[in-house]
Scaffold this motif. Sequence first.
Motif, PDB file in Angstrom:
ATOM      1  N   ASP A 235     -10.841  -4.327   1.347  1.00 25.56           N
ATOM      2  CA  ASP A 235     -11.504  -5.565   1.763  1.00 25.56           C
ATOM      3  C   ASP A 235     -12.141  -6.330   0.607  1.00 25.56           C
ATOM      4  N   ASN A 236     -12.488  -5.632  -0.473  1.00 25.14           N
ATOM      5  CA  ASN A 236     -13.313  -6.261  -1.506  1.00 25.14           C
ATOM      6  C   ASN A 236     -12.726  -6.211  -2.916  1.00 25.14           C
ATOM      7  N   TYR A 237     -11.601  -5.562  -3.092  1.00 27.17           N
ATOM      8  CA  TYR A 237     -10.970  -5.495  -4.410  1.00 27.17           C
ATOM      9  C   TYR A 237      -9.488  -5.878  -4.275  1.00 27.17           C
ATOM     10  N   PRO A 238      -9.222  -7.128  -3.931  1.00 23.34           N
ATOM     11  CA  PRO A 238      -7.830  -7.536  -3.682  1.00 23.34           C
ATOM     12  C   PRO A 238      -6.988  -7.517  -4.944  1.00 23.34           C
ATOM     13  N   GLU A 239      -5.806  -6.923  -4.819  1.00 24.04           N
ATOM     14  CA  GLU A 239      -4.829  -6.932  -5.909  1.00 24.04           C
ATOM     15  C   GLU A 239      -5.368  -6.339  -7.211  1.00 24.04           C
ATOM     16  N   PHE A 240      -6.269  -5.363  -7.084  1.00 20.85           N
ATOM     17  CA  PHE A 240      -6.789  -4.711  -8.283  1.00 20.85           C
ATOM     18  C   PHE A 240      -6.045  -3.416  -8.592  1.00 20.85           C
ATOM     19  N   VAL A 241      -5.107  -3.052  -7.753  1.00 18.04           N
ATOM     20  CA  VAL A 241      -4.314  -1.847  -7.991  1.00 18.04           C
ATOM     21  C   VAL A 241      -2.837  -2.229  -7.969  1.00 18.04           C
ATOM     22  N   VAL A 242      -2.155  -1.967  -9.064  1.00 19.00           N
ATOM     23  CA  VAL A 242      -0.728  -2.294  -9.123  1.00 19.00           C
ATOM     24  C   VAL A 242       0.078  -1.243  -8.372  1.00 19.00           C
ATOM     25  N   LYS A 243      -0.334   0.035  -8.440  1.00 12.55           N
ATOM     26  CA  LYS A 243       0.307   1.109  -7.686  1.00 12.55           C
ATOM     27  C   LYS A 243      -0.713   2.212  -7.413  1.00 12.55           C
ATOM     28  N   ASN A 244      -0.583   2.859  -6.266  1.00 13.78           N
ATOM     29  CA  ASN A 244      -1.314   4.090  -5.948  1.00 13.78           C
ATOM     30  C   ASN A 244      -0.295   5.219  -5.915  1.00 13.78           C
ATOM     31  N   ILE A 245      -0.303   6.062  -6.936  1.00 13.57           N
ATOM     32  CA  ILE A 245       0.673   7.154  -7.016  1.00 13.57           C
ATOM     33  C   ILE A 245      -0.015   8.448  -6.594  1.00 13.57           C
ATOM     34  N   PHE A 246       0.359   8.971  -5.439  1.00  8.85           N
ATOM     35  CA  PHE A 246      -0.188  10.236  -4.941  1.00  8.85           C
ATOM     36  C   PHE A 246       0.745  11.355  -5.396  1.00  8.85           C
ATOM     37  N   ILE A 247       0.229  12.260  -6.226  1.00 13.04           N
ATOM     38  CA  ILE A 247       1.063  13.341  -6.758  1.00 13.04           C
ATOM     39  C   ILE A 247       0.662  14.674  -6.153  1.00 13.04           C
ATOM     40  N   ASN A 248       1.579  15.646  -6.256  1.00  9.08           N
ATOM     41  CA  ASN A 248       1.380  16.979  -5.674  1.00  9.08           C
ATOM     42  C   ASN A 248       1.114  16.874  -4.172  1.00  9.08           C
ATOM     43  N   VAL A 249       1.942  16.056  -3.526  1.00  7.69           N
ATOM     44  CA  VAL A 249       1.781  15.814  -2.087  1.00  7.69           C
ATOM     45  C   VAL A 249       2.434  16.941  -1.298  1.00  7.69           C
ATOM     46  N   SER A 250       1.657  17.543  -0.413  1.00  5.02           N
ATOM     47  CA  SER A 250       2.159  18.630   0.425  1.00  5.02           C
ATOM     48  C   SER A 250       2.718  18.069   1.732  1.00  5.02           C
ATOM     49  N   LEU A 251       3.415  18.904   2.486  1.00 10.73           N
ATOM     50  CA  LEU A 251       3.936  18.493   3.786  1.00 10.73           C
ATOM     51  C   LEU A 251       2.796  18.101   4.719  1.00 10.73           C
ATOM     52  N   ARG A 252       1.680  18.811   4.628  1.00  8.19           N
ATOM     53  CA  ARG A 252       0.520  18.492   5.468  1.00  8.19           C
ATOM     54  C   ARG A 252       0.047  17.068   5.209  1.00  8.19           C
ATOM     55  N   TYR A 253       0.077  16.663   3.935  1.00  8.91           N
ATOM     56  CA  TYR A 253      -0.396  15.317   3.617  1.00  8.91           C
ATOM     57  C   TYR A 253       0.578  14.263   4.125  1.00  8.91           C
ATOM     58  N   TYR A 254       1.867  14.543   4.092  1.00  3.43           N
ATOM     59  CA  TYR A 254       2.827  13.580   4.643  1.00  3.43           C
ATOM     60  C   TYR A 254       2.516  13.301   6.115  1.00  3.43           C
ATOM     61  N   VAL A 255       2.162  14.361   6.853  1.00  4.20           N
ATOM     62  CA  VAL A 255       1.786  14.193   8.262  1.00  4.20           C
ATOM     63  C   VAL A 255       0.496  13.394   8.372  1.00  4.20           C
ATOM     64  N   TYR A 256      -0.475  13.732   7.534  1.00  8.36           N
ATOM     65  CA  TYR A 256      -1.751  13.024   7.544  1.00  8.36           C
ATOM     66  C   TYR A 256      -1.554  11.553   7.205  1.00  8.36           C
TER      67      TYR A 256
END
Length: 427
Positions: A235-256
């Motif tokens: 809501d308050n930091y528009p376009e301040f992130v070019v990419k969010n790279i989530f690494i070491n993602v487990s199957l549980r996190y894919y469900v989450y």
Amino acid sequence: MASGIPCETTPEAPRSVDPPEDLRPCERRALHEFRARLEDAIVSNQQLVKASGREKSKSRVACSADPTEDPREESLWGIPLLPSQGHEGTDVILLKFLRAREFKVSDAFAMLQKTLRWRREFGADSILEEEMGLPELEDAADVNGTDREGHPVCYSICGAFKDKDLYRRTFGSKERREKFVRWRVRFVEKGIQELSFKPGGAGSLLQVIDLKDSCSPDMKELRSATKKLVSVLQDNYPEFVVKNIFINVSLRYYVYYALFSNLISPRSKSKFILVRPSKVLETLLKFIAPEEIPVQYGGLKREDDDEFSPEKQVSELVIKGGGMATIEIPVVEPGVTVVWDITVVGWEVTYKEEFIPDDEGSYRVLIQKEKKIEESVRNSFYINEPGKVVLTIENRTYKKKRVLHRSKSKPTIPLYNLLNQTKHPIA
């Protein structure tokens, strides 16, 4: 001022730098209209920052209504918002709000108002000077280097909270969770200090979120705080992130993520990349040079490295499935120490190091016997005669492997010579 009138048609058009060349005509019109609307609101001393409903019930004074403040000095992240000041960063900031709202001027203007109000309520402008007393969280976040396009890289290490005592101290109560959100916003503000708000500059961050050891069912408080944080940042930091790279993602996190993603705007969701443990280095290399990737993620960057500078060139070779390759580091003059770095995308190769002298009568030296390489390697060897260090990599899988490496030689006086000179100084 009526909506939809470009600033060229207003009697007193705000003085500003030229719009970026990559904007489409409709986007240029939206930027001109946004400039004009903002100029009109500030110059006419309108209430740019609207009070919230709670504040209206408490007082008739607007939340930004300090009668001593000059609305012409309104700014965001140190960039003046008054377009007629002609600051080169003003359009950069305005375009962030426009892009976040698909270039709908009214929506972008409303978002800007809400952001200004939130910053004053939250105290975001002074948060970097605030002493939070959370030194134990230093290992949970870091701004470390830049990506290939110059964006600062922010690392968040969620696994730091597997320490139960640290987890309790950070998320054990509502007040502590709110303090965590505040600490995390402070971290974002710190990263923004590294940005360039010049046209064409690196005006956004690359975020790498390491989820290793963080998806335990017991970590519901962490997930709750994360939801609130995502809402605040979106809501308050528009376009301040070019990419969010989530690494070491487990199957549980894919469900989450599947359950959680409905809280994220489509534009923000398009910037999310989920990466399995086996693909971490391969993915990061698409965005970050190997010498800028920390060694814990398979890169070549080490803290306080006094051997290699970031400018040192990194070479690459590709080994086909079932193939073998060697890296030779020749040494013509003796009396030097050879230092080398090596890492492999995808691992699963065997590796050994040896010194082969030029004199056929000398013996080969096995520096490192054959082993599987499962992490970035740095090693060194003192050379007392001409020859070469040979690194042998064998790929016994059916997939090709990328090998990244660099090396250097530095003159060295052996320790026993130094001790001998100390005992028997040269006259």
